[in-house]
Design a protein around this motif. Structure first.
Motif, short mmCIF file in Angstrom:
data_model
loop_
_atom_site.label_atom_id
_atom_site.label_comp_id
_atom_site.label_asym_id
_atom_site.label_seq_id
_atom_site.Cartn_x
_atom_site.Cartn_y
_atom_site.Cartn_z
N LEU A 13 -7.51 -7.86 11.09
CA LEU A 13 -6.75 -7.59 9.87
C LEU A 13 -5.50 -6.74 10.16
O LEU A 13 -4.44 -6.94 9.56
N ARG A 14 -5.65 -5.83 11.10
CA ARG A 14 -4.55 -4.92 11.43
C ARG A 14 -3.29 -5.71 11.85
O ARG A 14 -2.17 -5.34 11.52
N ALA A 15 -3.51 -6.82 12.57
CA ALA A 15 -2.38 -7.64 13.01
C ALA A 15 -1.58 -8.16 11.80
O ALA A 15 -0.37 -8.39 11.90
N GLU A 16 -2.23 -8.32 10.67
CA GLU A 16 -1.53 -8.74 9.45
C GLU A 16 -0.92 -7.54 8.73
O GLU A 16 0.23 -7.58 8.29
N VAL A 17 -1.69 -6.46 8.68
CA VAL A 17 -1.25 -5.27 7.93
C VAL A 17 0.03 -4.67 8.53
O VAL A 17 0.93 -4.25 7.80
N VAL A 18 0.12 -4.67 9.88
CA VAL A 18 1.28 -4.02 10.50
C VAL A 18 2.60 -4.74 10.17
O VAL A 18 3.67 -4.16 10.34
#
Ligand code: UDP
Length: 414
Positions: free
Chosen positions: A160-165
């Motif tokens: 998910l972090r790859a999307e959030v950043v």
């Protein structure tokens, strides 16, 4: 135009309304899109239902869009939700691919609107994959996280972090819920709506009717906790505290009000444990209420002399703000967002055991003047910090600061 907003003036004060109008001035006409994954049910939908019309009443062109998906998509996001809140089960790759594909399809459907927006609020993990498919976007995108990311399952968080950043900023409800991210992070706690059925003023006759309906004696003191039947809410600890307090307060009654236990097997089990612990005591009233019993809960919170929220673990704890708004000091577990709301000895008490809770009930029973004073301060704390108007103000502030100076487009701050 500000008609809707003006209805909040008696609760929050006219100055607050004036400040909101002033703050929103540079945002007039801006296109703002909120995106989540359901139109009804759950706290996010509830808050958007209020916030979007309030933004519109300030002249902001606010819209609310909902992403759609297959059963597999929602199975994936449900697992994601649990994993992000600490459950250790990994998610199969095929499901994660469904997540990506569904976001891509929704981005295609909503493309024109999303790419054209000045600001996009993406609520929670479900629509967080939209941004990578909106290459032509011209506005700022904010990821609004409503869940507790304090101890996530790593594989899922990395995904998910790859999307959030890719977003320009993130919002979390509490510091403990956040993960480090390489963009501005803002803390905005939840809020309650003073005009909702759950929190509006009630006629004393309505409160009396609710007492009568559940066999509560208005002449005898009442202790209450409103919570789902969940072990983290410690209903058994509340019963223990009640029994201890009753030794000093003859006639004391207890209400444990929670949701019906129809579709959650664990809730049914906890309700069973609670009934067993109550052991048929006629002064312990265990109420399994329907999900829309907002006015009943409102009345019970108002009828109570002593409100408990003896959670062992808690997110924000909306029930605390709800009771405090009704002028009740809350005896709360020393955990999570309860600490943010209950100022120990000032707007209530923080406790770590049933014995501690019972001691505080006894104290408040014998010091009614203190109970009154603390209750007034509790209401004031909510007025200043936990009403929807404060929530709106913080969104506006963030929106103004993100748009300021963007692409040479200067926002005039008054
Ligand atoms: N609530 C309700 N019916 C119930 C129990 C709780 O409507 O039987 C409401 C309660 O008034 C509050 C929300 O559900 O608005 C619970 O939020 P909170 O943050 O206190 O706890 P959560 O259930 O999210 O852990």
């Amino acid at each position: 135009m500000h008609e809707l907003l003006m209805r909040y003036a008696p609760a929050c004060g006219e100055d607050v309304i004036r400040q909101l109008v002033q703050l929103a001035e540079p945002l007039r006409g801006k296109r703002v899109v909120h995106v989540n994954s359901t139109r009804a049910g759950g706290g996010v939908a509830e808050i958007l239902e209020k916030l979007v019309p309030l933004m519109r009443s300030l002249g902001i062109d606010a819209q609310w869009e909902v992403i759609t998906g297959s059963g597999d998509f929602f199975q994936c996001t449900k697992r994601m939700h649990n994993a992000l809140q600490g459950e250790q089960t990994p998610i199969p790759r095929a499901l994660l691919e469904t997540y990506g594909r569904t976001n891509q399809e929704n981005a295609g459907r909503l493309q024109a609107q999303l790419e054209d927006a000045d600001l996009v609020f993406i609520h929670d993990p479900q629509p967080a994959g939209l941004l990578r498919h909106c290459q032509g976007r011209r506005g700022k995108w904010i990821w609004r996280c409503h869940i507790d990311l304090g101890h996530p399952q790593r594989q899922v968080w990395n995904f998910l972090r790859a999307e959030v950043v890719l977003h320009d900023a993130s919002i979390f409800s509490l510091a403990d819920f956040a993960q480090a991210l390489p963009h501005p992070m803002v803390l905005i706690p939840p809020s309650i709506d003073p005009l909702s059925d759950k929190n509006c003023e009630l006629d004393p006759a309505e409160i009396d009717a609710v007492r009568a309906r559940f066999g509560l004696d208005a002449q005898r003191p009442l202790m209450a906790q409103v919570s789902r039947f969940d072990r983290f809410k410690d209903p058994l600890g509340v019963i223990r505290a009640f029994r201890l307090a009753k030794d000093f307060i003859p006639g004391l009654q207890l209400v444990l009000a929670g949701g019906g236990a129809t579709d959650d097997p664990e809730a049914a089990a906890v309700l069973g444990e609670v009934e067993l612990a109550a052991d048929g005591d006629p002064d312990i009233h265990i109420l399994a209420l329907p999900a829309d019993a907002h006015r009943t809960i409102n009345a019970l919170q108002r009828a109570a002399d002593f409100v408990l929220q003896k959670s062992l673990r808690e997110g924000f704890g909306l029930t605390v703000a709800e009771a405090m708004w009704k002028g009740k000091p809350v005896i709360g577990g020393d955990t999570g967002g309860i600490r943010l709301q209950v100022v120990n000895h000032h707007t209530g008490f923080l406790v770590n055991s049933p014995e501690g809770a019972a001691l505080r009930v006894r104290y408040l029973h014998h010091h009614r003047d203190k109970l009154q004073q603390m209750g007034q301060r509790a209401r004031q704390i909510v007025r200043e910090n936990f009403l929807i108007t404060r929530h709106l103000r913080e969104y506006l502030t963030l929106m103004v600061s993100l748009l300021r100076g963007q692409d040479g487009q200067d926002i005039r701050l008054s």
